[in-house]
Structures are given as structure tokens and as C-alpha cells.
Design a protein around this motif. Structure first.
Motif: not given
Length: 205
Positions: A127-153
Motif C-alpha cells: 500500500n504505497p498510498n498509506s502513511l506509513p507506507v504498507g509493506l507486504l504482509y507476513t504470516a504474523e503481521f498484521p496481528a489480530q487487533t487489540a481493540i476489543p470491539a473489533f475482535r471476533d464477536d
């Protein structure tokens, strides 16, 4: 650090997932040297529908950052889904849109609902249009959000399924993203998929 990031001054931003502008802050994109705060609507405002008819190029629906322009072009060409999104009024805001490809990537990067590994088999995350620029994902990144409201369920969580963007790929398909692993691909325009609306605000220094 990218040349874009070096050229732009740093100012205080809302926290990712913070209630802001009728929804939740989901990241910054850069377009023509200007920075935009991207805001994701709550889960209650998700819609489902088709992008449009196959076999037709819609002029003006190819931006990776300008969600509103894409959506207006779709609506003008007869997309019922786009027309429904443009008709939304949430907390007094009426400028909602179907997220462009790089705006949608920020939704997954920052608000990923699951703890599953990411696909990272193609150019997922680029994602060259984001700030910071988005890099290719790895298996681990991005991780599950730490924000409870946006986690599963959680009450604002994305479903573990495909979501549409407003960015056209070809006469037959448009860019999509699955929120159970971050696969960015394209699916035929006439398939019914989910949409989580967005809006943006110009970031004034």
C-alpha cells in the motif's frame, strides 16, 4: 522512511479504532500530497450487494484512494449498492462511500478481527498510498487487533469473509479483500459481497 513521509510534518492523530467523525479512525492515506483521515462506519451500517454489471468499464472508478469519487461513478452507472451507500446518514455525516482498495487495506491492517495467519502469497498488504507506507504482509503481521470491539464477536468486528472495494480492476471484476486472512484479490462485479462504508477528512496542519 519514505520520501512522502519525510516531506510531511507529524501532528497528533486520533488513536486507531477511536470513535471519530461518525465512525472509527482507521488510518491515513496520502493523495496528491494531501493527507486524509479515513473513518470506518460501525458494523450496524454494513451493506451487501453487487458492484455492478460485468463487461462494462465504469469511468472514474479506478482510484485506489478516493473512495467517494469511485462510489459516485458507480452510482452514476446504476450500481444499487453504491446508491445505497451514498444515501447513508450516520451521526449527521452524509459523505459515506465504498472504500477504495488502499483505504480498505487499512481497515484490515488496523482492525483485523481474527488471530489466523495472513495469506501473504501475492502482493497482499502492499500500500504505497498509506502513511506509513504498507509493506507486504507476513504470516504474523498484521496481528489480530487489540481493540476489543473489533475482535471476533465484538460489536464492531468485520466478518471473516470477502468485502468489496470501490476500485475497479477490469470490465468484469473489482478489487476485494477477505477479512479472515488478508487476501487481496478481485472478484466478478456481479457477485454479492459485504461492504463496510467509509468517509474521510482532510488533515489540516
Amino acid at each position: 522512511m519514505s520520501a512522502i513521509a519525510q516531506a510531511l510534518p507529524v501532528i497528533a492523530l486520533p488513536a486507531i479504532g477511536q470513535a471519530f467523525g461518525g465512525g472509527f479512525f482507521s488510518g491515513v492515506t496520502v493523495e496528491n500530497g494531501q493527507r486524509y483521515l479515513n473513518i470506518t462506519a460501525g458494523a450496524a451500517h454494513e451493506l451487501k450487494g453487487t458492484w455492478g454489471a460485468r463487461g462494462v468499464i465504469i469511468e472514474g472508478a479506478g482510484s485506489f484512494t478516493d473512495s467517494r469519487s469511485n462510489t459516485e461513478s458507480m452510482a452514476g452507472a446504476g450500481s444499487e449498492l453504491a446508491q445505497k451507500v451514498l444515501a447513508l446518514e450516520i451521526s449527521g455525516y452524509t459523505d459515506w462511500a465504498i472504500p477504495a482498495r488502499d483505504v480498505q487495506e487499512l481497515q484490515y491492517r488496523h482492525l483485523k478481527p481474527t488471530s489466523e495467519e495472513n495469506y501473504c502469497w501475492n502482493r497482499d498488504g502492499d500500500n504505497p498510498n498509506s502513511l506509513p507506507v504498507g509493506l507486504l504482509y507476513t504470516a504474523e503481521f498484521p496481528a489480530q487487533t487489540a481493540i476489543p470491539a473489533f475482535r471476533d464477536d465484538g460489536e464492531e468486528a468485520f466478518m471473516g469473509s470477502w468485502y468489496r472495494s470501490s476500485s475497479q480492476r477490469s470490465a468484469d471484476s473489482a478489487f476485494t479483500m477477505t477479512f479472515d486472512g488478508g487476501n487481496q484479490g478481485n472478484i466478478a462485479k456481479n457477485y454479492e459481497l459485504r461492504v463496510r462504508p467509509v468517509r474521510r477528512e482532510l488533515l489540516i496542519d
